[in-house]
Design an enzyme around this catalytic site. Structure first.
Site: not given
Ligand code: GLN
Length: 478
Positions: A72, A147, A171
């Site tokens: 990532k 994400s 995420s």
């Molecule tokens: N959807 C969550 C957020 O927007 C998770 C993000 C993540 O785990 N990096 O914060």
């Protein structure tokens, strides 16, 4: 696509070389079908080949010899840019490699693929990338989740057997569920955050995607364990290899009633019900339990996370990192222009919410309150694992299957609600994973298994048993 174990065995036995694997991955990445997914932000055949040469030249092949692992793009690498899918870091090069990257390379893995994400990992759909959305390989009109959507998509599309993502609040588990792959989040501090661009420092965990539980496990084993560059890593040794189990005899699995609400999507419920039947058939004792504070998890998460994000993102000031705009007038103009032009709307939203909840007048009402709720949530889990004899918890990973692109971008709260079952685990810092348990409307459904602190190995052992028992027919992925 071969599994991690198959690639390693083939390299060890001389049936293939890491170099040949690297070339094959490059061919796949270059196909129009894969390009179209927009899953990568940068990939380099030269880096893949360089790692392959090292792996082929190693005196003894490592545990991931010749295995391509996509990374990532919020995990730093010297040889390739790290952008966090943000304009503010366009072209940024890190002067060092993340600990996980060093560990993967030392194990013989091939790095060189940086994957697309929601800007600074803020989002649940990979639509908040400054470089365009990622397509779900199973249905291009849908999001891959986020994400870490780029990593999930590359694994689901069979380009790589495994990939790294990051979790702050779901995420990896959530996109794994949307793309029909396995996603494993270790407990907080089990994997070094050194070189993971900071988002919510008390929540951030580098996590792993694989097509199978065993593949994800072999990667997690390599990257876990203490690191002197990250004082928050726990001192327990790296995760041990999961043993093979035949059944779930002696295992007590709790079903938290808060995660099976009356209005749960019927397709998700059906897949979960069937899986609960499988758990019983495998010999597990299944019990209804309660996590009374989880209904507040999303609210608490979306106070704590922006608070930490607003502090962490203060460093992008046009002076120390990345892009600089509005230079030569005064420092206020420099900050305003750099940040105003460099950050996208979701990042700005988090910074505004975060600075608000941390401001003198509101700190106690929001931030302190959210931290108190966080403690109650962690206690709920603790009580089940320590006092009520529960070994693991089972819930759906997400309340719906992958939603359509564009459906939630104008409604942040709807986007945040995609994290309803995963956020509590992140607040409590526990290990958990998502694995495919069926389909609903032709799209993958993820089952979410949560374990106690330091329980990664056993969690993966029981997940492998479940994986082996979920009927393969309709779930078979392309
Ligand atoms: N959807 C969550 C957020 O927007 C998770 C993000 C993540 O785990 N990096 O914060």
């Amino acid at each position: 696509m071969d599994t991690v174990a198959e690639i390693v065995a083939a390299v060890k036995e001389g049936n293939t070389t890491a170099r040949a694997v690297a070339q094959e991955v490059g061919r796949r990445l270059a196909t129009p079908e894969v390009q179209q997914l927009n899953a990568t932000l940068d990939w380099s055949q030269e880096v893949l080949d360089g790692d392959a040469a090292r792996a082929d030249g190693a005196a003894a092949p490592g545990p991931l010899a010749g295995v391509p692992i996509a990374i990532k793009d919020n995990i730093v690498t010297i040889e390739q840019p790290t952008t966090c899918a943000s304009r503010i870091l366009q072209g940024y090069r890190s002067p060092y490699d993340a600990t996980v990257v060093n560990r993967l390379r030392a194990a013989g893995a091939l790095i060189g693929i940086k994957t697309n994400l929601d800007e600074f990992a803020m989002g649940s759909s990979t639509e908040h990338s400054a470089y365009g959305r990622v397509l779900n390989p199973l249905d291009h009109s849908r999001v891959p989740g986020g994400s870490s959507g780029g990593s999930a998509a590359l694994v689901a599309a069979g380009v790589v057997p495994a990939a790294l993502g990051s979790e702050t609040g779901g995420s990896v588990r959530q996109p794994a569920s949307f793309c029909g792959v396995v996603g494993v989040k270790p407990g907080y501090g089990r994997v070094s955050r050194f070189g993971l661009v900071a988002f919510g420092s008390s929540l951030d965990c580098i996590s792993v995607f694989g097509r199978t539980v065993a593949d994800a496990a072999s990667v997690l084993q390599v990257i876990s364990g203490p690191d002197r560059h990250d004082a928050t890593t726990v001192s327990a040794p790296a995760m041990a290899a999961p043993a093979r189990r035949q059944d779930l005899a002696g295992v007590t699995i709790g079903l938290p009633k808060e995660c099976f609400p009356g209005d749960l999507d019927p397709g998700i419920r059906a897949a979960c019900d069937r899986t609960v039947g499988i758990l019983r058939d495998l010999g597990a004792e299944v019990r209804d339990v309660s996590l009374p504070h989880t209904p507040y998890a999303v609210a608490a998460y979306y106070v704590i996370n922006p608070a930490e994000a607003s502090a962490n993102l203060a460093r992008y000031d046009g002076v120390r990192y990345g892009q600089r705009r509005g230079d030569g007038v005064d420092v206020g103009t420099l900050y305003r222009t750099t940040r105003g032009e460099g950050f996208g709307p979701e990042v700005k939203r988090r910074i505004i919410i975060g600075t608000y909840v941390l401001s003198a007048g509101y700190y106690d009402a929001y931030y302190t309150k959210a931290q108190q709720v966080r403690a109650l949530i962690a206690n709920d889990f603790d009580r089940l694992f320590r006092e009520e004899g529960i070994s693991y918890l089972f819930t759906p990973t997400t309340p719906t299957v992958a939603f359509r692109a564009g459906e939630r971008t104008d409604d942040p709260v709807q986007m945040y609600l995609a994290d309803i079952f995963v956020a509590a685990v992140s607040l409590a810092g526990l290990p958990a994973l998502s694995l495919p348990i069926g389909r609903s409307d032709g799209l993958p459904v993820g089952g979410h298994v949560i374990g106690p602190q330091l329980g990664e190995t056993e969690l993966l052992e029981i997940a492998a048993v479940i994986e082996g028992a979920v009927p393969a027919t309709e779930e078979a992925l392309p």
